[in-house]
Design an enzyme around this catalytic site. Structure first.
Site, PDB file in Angstrom:
ATOM      1  N   LYS A  80      65.764 -23.898 -13.288  1.00 39.63           N
ATOM      2  CA  LYS A  80      65.390 -25.108 -13.734  1.00 39.63           C
ATOM      3  C   LYS A  80      66.781 -25.970 -13.138  1.00 39.63           C
ATOM      4  CE  LYS A  80      62.228 -27.700 -15.599  1.00 39.63           C
ATOM      5  NZ  LYS A  80      60.785 -27.689 -15.747  1.00 39.63           N
ATOM      6  N   VAL A 181      45.754 -34.029 -16.793  1.00 42.47           N
ATOM      7  CA  VAL A 181      45.277 -32.912 -17.162  1.00 42.47           C
ATOM      8  C   VAL A 181      44.411 -33.159 -18.228  1.00 42.47           C
ATOM      9  CG1 VAL A 181      45.813 -30.504 -18.287  1.00 42.47           C
ATOM     10  CG2 VAL A 181      47.436 -31.785 -16.795  1.00 42.47           C
ATOM     11  N   GLY A 182      44.599 -33.863 -19.236  1.00 42.14           N
ATOM     12  CA  GLY A 182      43.450 -34.115 -20.561  1.00 42.14           C
ATOM     13  C   GLY A 182      42.371 -34.464 -20.128  1.00 42.14           C
ATOM     14  N   TYR A 183      42.108 -35.522 -19.111  1.00 38.36           N
ATOM     15  CA  TYR A 183      40.831 -36.078 -18.549  1.00 38.36           C
ATOM     16  C   TYR A 183      39.882 -34.870 -17.808  1.00 38.36           C
ATOM     17  CZ  TYR A 183      37.300 -38.462 -15.879  1.00 38.36           C
ATOM     18  OH  TYR A 183      36.089 -39.150 -15.264  1.00 38.36           O
TER      19      TYR A 183
END
Ligand code: NAD
Length: 352
Positions: A80, A181-183
Site C-alpha cells: 500500500k 457497491v451497495g446499489y
C-alpha cells in the site's frame, strides 16, 4: 516511533520513503509480504496528523492487503502507499509522475492502484512513468459491480451457514449504504427474491433503491436495529462496535465494507451472540480480483467467474472456524496464512 520494532512485529519486508521538494510529494510505500507475488495495493492521499500516523496506517493497510490477496487465491503479496497531504492542494501531473518513477524504481516488487482520494486520471499520470499500476481507464474499469457480485456470492455462502439454505426468497436484508457497491448488491439480492431495507446518508440514493427494488427506506441510525435476517454493511468500517452490538436483530452480518469490526473482540462477541459474521476481506475481494485480471490481460467474464469463487472461500472460512474452534474473523486470517505457508514451501524447490 521505533520503525524497525513495528516492522518486526508482523514481519514487514520494506518501507520506502519517497520525497520530492518541488512537487511536495511525501509518500510512504509499504511492502508487507511478497511470498505470493508482487505486493499490490492502492495509493491513498490523506492529511495525516503527523508522520507516525501515516507510517502506522501504511503498515496496517499493507498487511491487510497481504491477507486479502492471499485469501482470494491471487498470486499477489500485500502493499500500500500513503501520501501525506491535502489531496485538494497537491495533485498535479508532475506530482503523480514523480511518484510513478519511485514505483518504477521498485522494479515490479510493488504494483499500485486507486484508493482514497486518487482516481483513474491520477493512475494515467503514474502510468506515464511505470507499468506497475492497475485500475487504468479502458482496462478493468470500475471494480464495484464485480465487488458486488462477489459479495452476493459470499452472502449466499453465509446464508447456508446461518439458515441452512442459500435460498434468499423472502429473507429480509438490511443494506447500510447504497452507493457504488451497495446499489449493485441490492440488484442481485432483489433478483434472488430478498426483501430489502436500505439506508444511506444521501436521500437520493435511498429513493433510487426504494424505486428500483421495492425497498423500504429508513434513517441511517435506524438500520442497526431493524428486524432482519441479514445485516449488510456497505458504507464504512467499524460498524460492529460497543454501541451497535446490542442493537443487531439479525442472524448474519455480511457486506462489502472494509474493517467492519471496530475491534477483534467484537468478532468474539458476535460469535457468542450466535450471529454469523462473514469476514470483510474475504467477502469483498471482488475488487482486487478484478484488478488482478488487468495484470493477466483483462477479461470481464473471467473476472466475474473468479469473483464467484468468493462463495468457496467463505465456505472454507466456516470450515476452518469449526475445525479450529475459532471465530470466523480469525479463521479468515488462518485461511490466508495457510496459503502463504503452503506457497513458501512450493518456492523452496530451486529453479534457475
Ligand atoms: P460509495 O462511496 O460509492 O458508497 C458508500 C455509500 O455509503 C454512499 O452512498 C454513502 O452516501 C453511504 N454512506 C456513507 N456514510 C453512511 C452512513 N453513515 N450511513 C449510511 N450510508 C452511508 O463506496 P463503495 O465503492 O460502494 O464502497 C462501499 C464500501 O465497500 C467501502 O467501505 C469500501 O471501502 C468497500 N469496498 C469497496 C470496493 C469497491 O470495489 N468499490 C471493494 C472493496 C471494499
Amino acid at each position: 516511533m521505533n520503525i524497525f520494532e513495528n516492522m518486526e512485529k508482523y514481519d514487514y519486508e520494506q518501507l520506502v520513503f519517497c520525497q520530492d521538494r518541488k512537487t511536495g510529494l511525501k509518500a510512504i510505500i509499504g511492502i508487507h509480504d511478497t511470498t505470493l507475488g508482487p505486493a499490490l495495493g492502492g495509493t491513498r492521499i490523506w492529511n495525516y496528523e503527523n508522520e507516525d500516523a501515516a507510517i502506522m496506517d501504511v503498515l496496517r493497510l499493507s498487511r491487510g492487503m497481504t491477507y486479502k490477496n492471499a485469501a482470494a487465491g491471487l498470486n499477489l503479496g500485500g502493499g500500500k502507499t500513503v501520501i501525506i497531504g491535502d489531496p485538494q492542494k497537491m495533485k498535479s501531473e508532475e506530482f503523480f509522475r514523480v511518484f510513478g518513477r519511485f514505483v518504477e524504481g521498485l522494479n515490479g516488487r510493488y504494483i499500485t492502484a486507486e484508493d482514497m482520494n486518487t482516481t483513474t486520471e491520477d493512475m494515467e499520470y503514474i502510468n506515464m512513468e511505470t507499468d506497475h499500476v492497475v485500475g487504468l481507464k479502458g482496462k478493468s474499469g470500475n471494480p464495484s459491480p464485480v465487488t458486488a457480485f462477489g459479495t452476493f456470492k459470499g452472502i449466499l455462502a453465509g446464508a447456508r451457514e446461518a439458515f441452512g439454505t442459500e435460498d434468499l426468497k423472502g429473507k429480509v436484508v438490511a443494506v447500510q449504504g447504497v452507493g457504488s457497491v451497495g446499489y449493485n448488491l441490492c440488484k442481485h439480492l432483489y433478483e434472488a427474491g430478498a426483501r430489502l431495507i436500505v439506508t444511506d446518508v444521501k436521500k437520493s440514493n435511498i429513493e433510487k433503491a426504494v424505486k428500483d427494488f421495492n425497498a423500504e427506506g429508513v434513517e441511517p441510525d435506524e438500520i442497526y436495529s431493524v428486524a432482519c435476517d441479514i445485516f449488510s454493511p456497505c458504507a464504512m468500517g467499524a460498524v460492529v462496535n460497543d454501541f451497535t452490538l446490542d442493537k443487531f436483530n439479525c442472524k448474519l452480518i455480511a457486506g462489502c465494507a472494509n474493517n467492519v469490526l471496530a475491534e477483534e473482540r467484537h468478532g468474539e462477541i458476535l460469535e457468542e451472540k450466535g450471529i454469523v459474521y462473514v469476514p470483510d476481506f474475504v467477502i469483498n475481494a471482488g475488487g482486487v480480483i478484478n484488478v488482478y485480471e488487468e495484470i493477466l490481460g483483462y477479461n470481464k467474464e473471467r473476472a466475474l467467474a473468479k469473483a464467484a469463487n468468493v462463495y468457496d472461500k467463505v465456505s472454507e472460512v466456516f470450515k476452518i472456524s469449526k475445525e479450529e474452534h475459532i471465530p470466523t474473523y480469525k479463521a479468515a486470517e488462518r485461511l490466508a496464512e495457510k496459503r502463504i505457508e503452503a506457497i513458501k514451501n512450493v518456492k523452496s524447490v530451486y529453479l534457475k
